[in-house]
Scaffold this motif. Structure first.
Motif, mmCIF file in Angstrom:
data_model
loop_
_atom_site.group_PDB
_atom_site.id
_atom_site.type_symbol
_atom_site.label_atom_id
_atom_site.label_comp_id
_atom_site.label_asym_id
_atom_site.label_seq_id
_atom_site.Cartn_x
_atom_site.Cartn_y
_atom_site.Cartn_z
ATOM 1 N N ILE A 76 0.838 -1.199 0.000
ATOM 2 C CA ILE A 76 0.000 0.000 0.000
ATOM 3 C C ILE A 76 0.872 1.247 0.000
ATOM 4 O O ILE A 76 1.975 1.252 0.544
ATOM 5 N N ASP A 77 0.366 2.290 -0.632
ATOM 6 C CA ASP A 77 1.138 3.531 -0.724
ATOM 7 C C ASP A 77 0.995 4.356 0.557
ATOM 8 O O ASP A 77 0.248 3.993 1.474
ATOM 9 N N ALA A 78 1.714 5.465 0.609
ATOM 10 C CA ALA A 78 1.726 6.310 1.813
ATOM 11 C C ALA A 78 0.345 6.884 2.108
ATOM 12 O O ALA A 78 -0.069 6.968 3.274
ATOM 13 N N THR A 79 -0.394 7.255 1.063
ATOM 14 C CA THR A 79 -1.734 7.818 1.264
ATOM 15 C C THR A 79 -2.666 6.781 1.893
ATOM 16 O O THR A 79 -3.402 7.090 2.828
ATOM 17 N N SER A 80 -2.619 5.560 1.379
ATOM 18 C CA SER A 80 -3.449 4.492 1.947
ATOM 19 C C SER A 80 -3.080 4.234 3.398
ATOM 20 O O SER A 80 -3.956 4.020 4.244
ATOM 21 N N SER A 81 -1.793 4.259 3.685
ATOM 22 C CA SER A 81 -1.322 4.039 5.047
ATOM 23 C C SER A 81 -1.831 5.142 5.983
ATOM 24 O O SER A 81 -2.294 4.860 7.094
ATOM 25 N N GLU A 82 -1.788 6.386 5.519
ATOM 26 C CA GLU A 82 -2.303 7.505 6.321
ATOM 27 C C GLU A 82 -3.810 7.379 6.530
ATOM 28 O O GLU A 82 -4.315 7.635 7.628
ATOM 29 N N LEU A 83 -4.521 6.994 5.469
ATOM 30 C CA LEU A 83 -5.977 6.838 5.579
ATOM 31 C C LEU A 83 -6.337 5.702 6.528
ATOM 32 O O LEU A 83 -7.292 5.814 7.304
ATOM 33 N N LEU A 84 -5.580 4.613 6.473
ATOM 34 C CA LEU A 84 -5.818 3.516 7.419
ATOM 35 C C LEU A 84 -5.577 3.979 8.855
ATOM 36 O O LEU A 84 -6.320 3.614 9.768
ATOM 37 N N GLY A 85 -4.539 4.790 9.056
ATOM 38 C CA GLY A 85 -4.273 5.346 10.389
ATOM 39 C C GLY A 85 -5.394 6.248 10.863
ATOM 40 O O GLY A 85 -5.802 6.193 12.031
ATOM 41 N N ALA A 86 -5.929 7.068 9.952
ATOM 42 C CA ALA A 86 -7.048 7.951 10.305
ATOM 43 C C ALA A 86 -8.290 7.135 10.636
ATOM 44 O O ALA A 86 -9.034 7.464 11.571
ATOM 45 N N MET A 87 -8.521 6.058 9.868
ATOM 46 C CA MET A 87 -9.674 5.213 10.148
ATOM 47 C C MET A 87 -9.532 4.543 11.515
ATOM 48 O O MET A 87 -10.481 4.488 12.301
ATOM 49 N N LYS A 88 -8.340 4.072 11.831
ATOM 50 C CA LYS A 88 -8.089 3.452 13.136
ATOM 51 C C LYS A 88 -8.319 4.457 14.258
ATOM 52 O O LYS A 88 -8.933 4.128 15.282
ATOM 53 N N LYS A 89 -7.841 5.691 14.051
ATOM 54 C CA LYS A 89 -8.021 6.747 15.057
ATOM 55 C C LYS A 89 -9.504 7.029 15.277
ATOM 56 O O LYS A 89 -9.970 7.145 16.416
ATOM 57 N N ASN A 90 -10.268 7.128 14.189
ATOM 58 C CA ASN A 90 -11.709 7.379 14.306
ATOM 59 C C ASN A 90 -12.431 6.220 14.986
ATOM 60 O O ASN A 90 -13.349 6.437 15.779
ATOM 61 N N LEU A 91 -12.027 4.999 14.659
ATOM 62 C CA LEU A 91 -12.635 3.830 15.307
ATOM 63 C C LEU A 91 -12.370 3.840 16.810
ATOM 64 O O LEU A 91 -13.266 3.550 17.609
ATOM 65 N N GLN A 92 -11.156 4.193 17.197
ATOM 66 C CA GLN A 92 -10.815 4.258 18.621
ATOM 67 C C GLN A 92 -11.619 5.350 19.324
ATOM 68 O O GLN A 92 -12.140 5.139 20.420
#
Length: 142
Positions: A76-92
């Motif tokens: 996965i590219d850097a953008t996908s990695s950042e978006l996954l991190g944002a999704m994890k943050k929102n889920l938490q």
């Protein structure tokens, strides 16, 4: 496509966070009808998020199947990695808000239950048998 699904999932989670914050504010001032009216929208957002999450999983599985020897982090590219991190943050954040909301709902439920028990007498059944209520505001004879 992965970016689109991730952005959509993040948007759904952000909306759920906003609605849950509104629910917490409204339950504190006993605006229960407003909370009930929001439930349908929250259910739709949950279904939309689950659908997008399934699509995200499929996309990531497709990537992994194309390149089975590479770790997912490399696929996965850097953008996908950042978006996954944002999704994890929102889920938490949503998890923490829901836990707080659940504590408040439980306290309100206990309050109303104890109020009903004090107003309307009922028999208490325990191992020693039935016994009359200890005190109440209302006595009922049937």
């Amino acid at each position: 496509m992965l970016h689109s699904y991730l952005k959509g999932a993040i948007s759904d989670l952000s909306s759920l966070i906003e609605l849950t914050c509104s629910d917490i504010d409204d339950i504190k001032v006993a605006h229960h009808e407003i909370i009930f009216s929001r439930n349908h929208k929250k259910q739709e957002l949950i279904k939309a998020f689950e659908s997008k999450k399934t699509l995200i999983d499929q996309e990531m599985l497709h990537l992994k199947n194309q390149f089975p020897n590479k770790p997912l982090n490399d696929l996965i590219d850097a953008t996908s990695s950042e978006l996954l991190g944002a999704m994890k943050k929102n889920l938490q954040e949503l998890k923490e808000l829901n836990a707080n909301y659940a504590r408040i709902v439980f306290a309100v439920s206990e309050f109303y239950s104890s109020l009903i028990q004090k107003i309307i007498p009922h028999e208490i059944c325990d191992y020693k048998g039935n016994r009359p209520p200890e005190s109440s505001f209302l006595k009922i004879q049937a």
